[in-house]
Design an enzyme around this catalytic site. Structure first.
Site, PDB file in Angstrom:
ATOM      1  N   HIS A   1     -31.477 -28.551 -24.338  1.00  0.00           N
ATOM      2  CA  HIS A   1     -30.774 -28.012 -25.506  1.00  0.00           C
ATOM      3  C   HIS A   1     -31.801 -27.677 -26.584  1.00  0.00           C
ATOM      4  CE1 HIS A   1     -26.695 -29.595 -24.348  1.00  0.00           C
ATOM      5  NE2 HIS A   1     -27.413 -30.487 -23.707  1.00  0.00           N
TER       6      HIS A   1
ATOM      7  N   HIS B   1     -31.022 -29.046 -17.893  1.00  0.00           N
ATOM      8  CA  HIS B   1     -30.981 -28.112 -19.026  1.00  0.00           C
ATOM      9  C   HIS B   1     -31.576 -28.781 -20.255  1.00  0.00           C
ATOM     10  CE1 HIS B   1     -27.166 -30.319 -18.828  1.00  0.00           C
ATOM     11  NE2 HIS B   1     -27.148 -30.281 -20.151  1.00  0.00           N
TER      12      HIS B   1
HETATM   13  P1  AMP Z   1     -24.810 -31.847 -21.411  1.00  0.00           P
HETATM   14  O1  AMP Z   1     -23.775 -32.674 -22.118  1.00  0.00           O
HETATM   15  O2  AMP Z   1     -26.224 -32.191 -21.818  1.00  0.00           O
HETATM   16  O3  AMP Z   1     -24.616 -31.852 -19.896  1.00  0.00           O
HETATM   17  O4  AMP Z   1     -24.596 -30.368 -21.941  1.00  0.00           O
HETATM   18  C1  AMP Z   1     -23.887 -29.384 -21.248  1.00  0.00           C
HETATM   19  C2  AMP Z   1     -23.772 -28.205 -22.177  1.00  0.00           C
HETATM   20  O5  AMP Z   1     -23.360 -27.075 -21.430  1.00  0.00           O
HETATM   21  C3  AMP Z   1     -22.741 -28.380 -23.309  1.00  0.00           C
HETATM   22  O6  AMP Z   1     -23.410 -28.253 -24.563  1.00  0.00           O
HETATM   23  C4  AMP Z   1     -21.747 -27.254 -23.057  1.00  0.00           C
HETATM   24  O7  AMP Z   1     -21.255 -26.676 -24.245  1.00  0.00           O
HETATM   25  C5  AMP Z   1     -22.558 -26.260 -22.243  1.00  0.00           C
HETATM   26  N1  AMP Z   1     -21.794 -25.395 -21.355  1.00  0.00           N
HETATM   27  C6  AMP Z   1     -20.870 -25.758 -20.455  1.00  0.00           C
HETATM   28  N2  AMP Z   1     -20.382 -24.681 -19.804  1.00  0.00           N
HETATM   29  C7  AMP Z   1     -21.045 -23.608 -20.302  1.00  0.00           C
HETATM   30  C8  AMP Z   1     -20.998 -22.192 -20.049  1.00  0.00           C
HETATM   31  N3  AMP Z   1     -20.176 -21.676 -19.131  1.00  0.00           N
HETATM   32  N4  AMP Z   1     -21.805 -21.379 -20.759  1.00  0.00           N
HETATM   33  C9  AMP Z   1     -22.637 -21.899 -21.702  1.00  0.00           C
HETATM   34  N5  AMP Z   1     -22.736 -23.211 -21.981  1.00  0.00           N
HETATM   35  C10 AMP Z   1     -21.947 -24.064 -21.299  1.00  0.00           C
END
Ligand code: AMP
Ligand code: ZN
Length: 138
Positions: free
Chosen positions: A101, A99
């Site tokens: 950001h 993903h």
């Molecule tokens: P990372 O730390 O780069 O793995 O980021 C994971 C991101 O996913 C975090 O910013 C979370 O807030 C986001 N996240 C986790 N679960 C969900 C969800 N169900 N819907 C939208 N965002 C999510």
């Protein structure tokens, strides 16, 4: 990946607020925003790290980033934005599905991605260049 939260979002098994979708990509609102308007762009197919992506999928992600970032910046009336991407727990990756950001930023918003810049010993910079250039050819 049946237990991956982002695969479940792609499959519609858990809800998300989608902002863009095509045959290979999905963008949706991050539920824990660093700043309001924080969006995640993902490939629909499960890959854990950016290094695993086929080149055409990486290219599709990259092609979408300028327009998606412009939309985030416009909606948030932001002064700028961060693109941020994690690979592995040591880098801060919590969700093991690639993903990117997209985080809108405003002057004085108080959030910081600053790090302490290190320094190379004489010759070390060149050694690292050679190591990485060689790894690229391997
Ligand atoms: P990372 O730390 O780069 O793995 O980021 C994971 C991101 O996913 C975090 O910013 C979370 O807030 C986001 N996240 C986790 N679960 C969900 C969800 N169900 N819907 C939208 N965002 C999510
Ligand atoms: Zn997944």
């Amino acid at each position: 990946m049946s237990d991956c939260i982002f695969c479940k979002i792609v499959a519609g098994k858990i809800p998300s607020e989608k902002v863009y979708e095509d045959e290979s990509l999905l963008a949706f609102m991050d539920i824990g925003p660093v700043q309001p308007g924080h969006v995640l762009l993902i490939p629909k197919k499960h890959y854990e790290r950016f290094t695993e992506l086929p080149e055409d999928l990486a290219a599709a992600l990259g092609r979408k980033l300028p327009a998606l970032s412009r939309a985030v910046v416009a909606a948030a009336k932001a002064d700028g934005f961060n693109l941020f991407q994690t690979n592995g727990a040591c880098s801060g990756q919590v969700v093991p599905h690639v993903h990117i950001h997209i985080i809108p930023r405003h002057e004085g918003d108080g959030y910081s991605f600053r790090w302490v810049a290190g320094k190379y010993a004489p010759g070390e910079l060149q050694t690292w260049r050679a190591k990485i250039a060689a790894a690229l050819k391997a």
